[in-house]
Motif scaffolding. Structure first.
Motif, mmCIF file in Angstrom:
data_model
loop_
_atom_site.group_PDB
_atom_site.id
_atom_site.type_symbol
_atom_site.label_atom_id
_atom_site.label_comp_id
_atom_site.label_asym_id
_atom_site.label_seq_id
_atom_site.Cartn_x
_atom_site.Cartn_y
_atom_site.Cartn_z
ATOM 1 N N GLY A 85 2.238 24.245 9.008
ATOM 2 C CA GLY A 85 2.532 23.312 10.099
ATOM 3 C C GLY A 85 2.818 24.047 11.395
ATOM 4 N N GLU A 112 -7.751 5.541 -4.190
ATOM 5 C CA GLU A 112 -8.879 5.508 -3.251
ATOM 6 C C GLU A 112 -8.371 5.778 -1.829
ATOM 7 O OE1 GLU A 112 -11.112 1.855 -4.728
ATOM 8 O OE2 GLU A 112 -12.417 3.543 -5.225
ATOM 9 N N LEU A 113 -7.788 6.954 -1.699
ATOM 10 C CA LEU A 113 -7.174 7.370 -0.442
ATOM 11 C C LEU A 113 -8.179 7.263 0.699
ATOM 12 C CD1 LEU A 113 -4.373 8.639 0.360
ATOM 13 C CD2 LEU A 113 -5.535 10.841 0.376
ATOM 14 N N THR A 114 -7.784 6.622 1.789
ATOM 15 C CA THR A 114 -8.696 6.469 2.921
ATOM 16 C C THR A 114 -8.633 7.692 3.838
ATOM 17 O OG1 THR A 114 -7.134 5.453 4.446
ATOM 18 C CG2 THR A 114 -8.248 3.971 2.889
ATOM 19 N N VAL A 115 -9.637 7.799 4.690
ATOM 20 C CA VAL A 115 -9.668 8.890 5.656
ATOM 21 C C VAL A 115 -8.438 8.829 6.568
ATOM 22 C CG1 VAL A 115 -10.932 9.821 7.631
ATOM 23 C CG2 VAL A 115 -12.173 9.082 5.581
ATOM 24 N N ASP A 116 -8.082 7.630 7.006
ATOM 25 C CA ASP A 116 -6.903 7.491 7.871
ATOM 26 C C ASP A 116 -5.629 7.919 7.154
ATOM 27 O OD1 ASP A 116 -8.425 6.601 9.939
ATOM 28 O OD2 ASP A 116 -7.805 4.506 9.809
ATOM 29 N N GLU A 117 -5.507 7.572 5.890
ATOM 30 C CA GLU A 117 -4.302 7.934 5.142
ATOM 31 C C GLU A 117 -4.236 9.446 4.921
ATOM 32 O OE1 GLU A 117 -3.860 3.747 2.639
ATOM 33 O OE2 GLU A 117 -5.005 5.420 1.803
ATOM 34 N N TRP A 118 -5.385 10.046 4.611
ATOM 35 C CA TRP A 118 -5.427 11.503 4.456
ATOM 36 C C TRP A 118 -5.007 12.178 5.767
ATOM 37 C CZ3 TRP A 118 -9.543 14.089 7.137
ATOM 38 C CH2 TRP A 118 -9.481 15.483 7.032
ATOM 39 N N MET A 119 -5.564 11.711 6.882
ATOM 40 C CA MET A 119 -5.257 12.313 8.187
ATOM 41 C C MET A 119 -3.778 12.098 8.534
ATOM 42 S SD MET A 119 -7.348 14.083 9.944
ATOM 43 C CE MET A 119 -6.370 15.283 10.855
ATOM 44 N N ARG A 133 0.821 -1.207 0.000
ATOM 45 C CA ARG A 133 0.000 0.000 0.000
ATOM 46 C C ARG A 133 0.861 1.266 0.000
ATOM 47 N NH1 ARG A 133 -4.464 2.361 -1.913
ATOM 48 N NH2 ARG A 133 -5.302 3.912 -0.470
ATOM 49 N N VAL A 184 -12.162 12.694 -0.061
ATOM 50 C CA VAL A 184 -11.831 11.485 0.703
ATOM 51 C C VAL A 184 -13.093 10.932 1.367
ATOM 52 C CG1 VAL A 184 -10.587 10.710 2.766
ATOM 53 C CG2 VAL A 184 -9.393 12.055 1.037
ATOM 54 N N LEU A 227 2.639 16.291 7.498
ATOM 55 C CA LEU A 227 3.068 17.617 7.039
ATOM 56 C C LEU A 227 3.122 18.616 8.196
ATOM 57 C CD1 LEU A 227 1.271 17.901 3.584
ATOM 58 C CD2 LEU A 227 3.706 17.536 4.024
ATOM 59 N N ASN A 228 2.186 18.510 9.144
ATOM 60 C CA ASN A 228 2.281 19.358 10.342
ATOM 61 C C ASN A 228 3.602 19.125 11.070
ATOM 62 O OD1 ASN A 228 0.005 21.071 10.672
ATOM 63 N ND2 ASN A 228 -1.276 19.331 11.249
ATOM 64 N N GLU A 229 3.947 17.866 11.256
ATOM 65 C CA GLU A 229 5.183 17.517 11.970
ATOM 66 C C GLU A 229 6.413 17.996 11.196
ATOM 67 O OE1 GLU A 229 5.622 16.382 14.901
ATOM 68 O OE2 GLU A 229 7.795 16.072 14.731
ATOM 69 N N ILE A 231 -4.022 16.448 -7.349
ATOM 70 C CA ILE A 231 -4.234 15.880 -6.007
ATOM 71 C C ILE A 231 -5.535 15.085 -5.977
ATOM 72 C CG2 ILE A 231 -4.731 16.469 -3.600
ATOM 73 C CD1 ILE A 231 -2.609 18.605 -3.768
ATOM 74 N N MET A 276 -3.354 22.704 8.609
ATOM 75 C CA MET A 276 -3.070 21.800 7.477
ATOM 76 C C MET A 276 -4.354 21.068 7.077
ATOM 77 S SD MET A 276 -0.108 21.211 5.827
ATOM 78 C CE MET A 276 1.265 21.298 6.985
ATOM 79 N N ILE A 332 -15.046 9.105 -1.271
ATOM 80 C CA ILE A 332 -14.412 7.803 -1.544
ATOM 81 C C ILE A 332 -14.763 6.807 -0.438
ATOM 82 C CG2 ILE A 332 -12.178 6.626 -1.705
ATOM 83 C CD1 ILE A 332 -11.105 9.262 -3.046
ATOM 84 N N VAL A 342 -1.901 14.724 6.717
ATOM 85 C CA VAL A 342 -2.043 16.026 7.395
ATOM 86 C C VAL A 342 -1.098 16.087 8.599
ATOM 87 C CG1 VAL A 342 -3.621 17.409 8.821
ATOM 88 C CG2 VAL A 342 -4.398 16.511 6.612
ATOM 89 N N ASP A 343 -1.109 15.040 9.417
ATOM 90 C CA ASP A 343 -0.235 15.005 10.602
ATOM 91 C C ASP A 343 1.237 15.036 10.197
ATOM 92 O OD1 ASP A 343 -2.453 14.851 12.195
ATOM 93 O OD2 ASP A 343 -2.336 12.688 12.509
ATOM 94 N N ALA A 380 -5.976 11.062 -5.289
ATOM 95 C CA ALA A 380 -6.827 10.504 -4.222
ATOM 96 C C ALA A 380 -7.815 9.473 -4.793
ATOM 97 C CB ALA A 380 -7.576 11.625 -3.503
#
Lengths: 300, 300
Positions: free
Chosen positions: A67, B50-57, A30, A92, B63-65, B42, A79, A95, B60-61, B46
């Motif tokens: 960020g 078929e980007l999942t909600v968890d993968e999107w989040m 994945r 998302v 890139l914040n980090e 983008i 973000m 999807i 986000v995390d 996605a």
């Protein structure tokens, strides 16, 4: 694709594939799939617009600054907001919902609840109100039925979890001076025929915060920062796939141009005049179809 | 594109265009062009995976980090490094150079110099050395000619600005305990026939820092963090387009898999044994072609 052949062939045709090919054998399938596609699309984007060094550097600085906002104020996830403003969360979400209907998996919905859902919303009695504090809004009797998608029968004991901003456009978290904890939040259980009813407010549209990088982007795109008025709902029941959604009043001026593109046609609802109720002046009927867990086709 | 038709048509076919169409009339043409393409790629990404909600989040995390690291240590630009690791800086560099050759514009090259160029590198005499401090490397006599791309004649008074890491893989900035300011940096002027020569080190390969998010990504991709050994060069002359580049020893084991994908075939050079020079054991000839400013075709 608007990429012309000349743009495509002008640059090293092997570069992007090379960046994908050096992913090692121990990457999960994945990770390989997602990162290969991400690299391909970002490279195609850069070639298509012939991204300049200054623009690339501006993007790096912009994401750094985005960020940074989160770490200055952890309650604020700029973000996340930035991805909303380009429509990514809404996509998302689409999807995930398509996927949930086609397969037997439940989409992980905790993160698409948005930043204002609370796990501590109080249980309230059917016929009760989620309005605790003074407001300038229109009280609404919201009612409906939670229904099995397949049998079309009511689902008893389903949970309707609702949260909304007050008439000043703020949620309780954001507005401790005017709102008590759990103002405009509540969880209700449907009756033995799947019906629910309670009092809430007709929601009010509001602006995203514009003092961060999302505001900078919105300004550059000559876009407004307004979200149409909405009520958040999370509906769940044992043995059914849960449904997290937002509903929007049909007369809201921002429906077409919602700054996070979350409006879908079937989420637009009608608030109608209500007579003979001392507590409310508006009526909203909203019925929810829940899909049973398990392979739906096996039950048809 | 590997996007199948079924994936493309499964989702709302108007959503992405809607996100582009709400860009307002006051956006600049370039902002509209770049952001429209970015949103389209983008979204295509996605949908394709078929980007999942968890993968999107998670994105986000992540890139914040990444942004956070820069604000903890402003000398460290992890977002820049992240874009290097997916090949974006190298691609933007390719685009800028193609553009410079085709048009009369000079690419803004300050940001593709990487983080270790210094505006304060000292002028040194031809035949001098940039090595100020002890090292474990191999001293090299580097020499060559700066040549007009069109006339093939030498360019007098051209500036050769060189900087490199020491044999421990660190630049002077990063290594104050072992290196004095401007160790392994220097600017030279070519002679009246366009020739230059000076002493430097055969460069040493080194690892990117792996304790940030770029390291997390490299690990997930099962990739090593190594850059092949290289010498940085910025060559300029009045009335010529400047050239910023890196050159790599042919015997470096990381050429094929440079973690920032900056190696191009014509940048690989041969360090040869040198006899009869008391200062150096290796010889490197490197000639540079500079394109004159103005429309090159008009001069042909």
């Amino acid at each position: 694709m608007t990429t012309s052949n000349s743009t495509k062939t002008k640059y090293d045709p092997n570069f992007t594939q090379h960046c994908i090919d050096i992913i090692g054998p121990k990457a999960t399938p994945r990770t390989r799939e997602v990162m290969s596609a991400l690299i391909r699309h970002i490279h195609d984007f850069a070639r298509e617009v012939e991204l300049t060094v200054d623009e690339w550097m501006m993007g790096v600085d912009f994401l750094n600054e985005t960020g940074h906002i989160h770490f200055q104020d952890p309650k604020r996830n700029e973000m996340h907001r930035l991805s909303d403003v380009i429509g990514l969360e809404s996509l998302v979400d689409e999807i995930a919902h398509k996927h949930a209907l086609e397969t037997d998996e439940i989409p992980t919905s905790s993160s698409i609840l948005g930043p204002f859902w609370s796990p501590n919303a109080p249980w309230r009695e059917l016929g009760g109100s989620i309005i605790q504090d003074p407001h300038n809004g229109h009280v609404t009797l919201m009612h409906g039925r939670v229904i099995d998608l397949i049998t079309k029968e009511g689902i008893p004991n389903a949970v309707v979890d609702i949260w909304q901003a007050s008439s000043n456009g703020k949620y309780d978290f954001q507005d401790p001076e005017n709102q008590t904890d759990n103002n405009l939040r509540g969880k209700f259980r449907t009756d033995d025929k799947g019906y629910y009813h309670f009092y809430c407010l007709k929601p009010t549209s509001y602006s995203l915060p514009t003092d961060g990088t999302a505001g900078v982007l919105l300004k550059a795109l000559d876009r407004h920062p307004m979200r149409p008025a909405h009520i958040h709902l999370m509906i769940s029941a044992d043995n059914y796939k849960p449904c997290t959604t937002q509903i929007f009043p049909r007369d809201d001026p921002w429906l077409e141009t919602d700054t996070v593109m979350a409006v879908k046609d079937d989420l637009v609802v009608d608030f109608k005049p209500l007579e003979g109720d001392k507590q409310a002046t508006l009526d909203l009927e909203y019925n929810v179809l829940l899909a049973p867990k398990g392979n739906p086709s096996a039950r048809l």
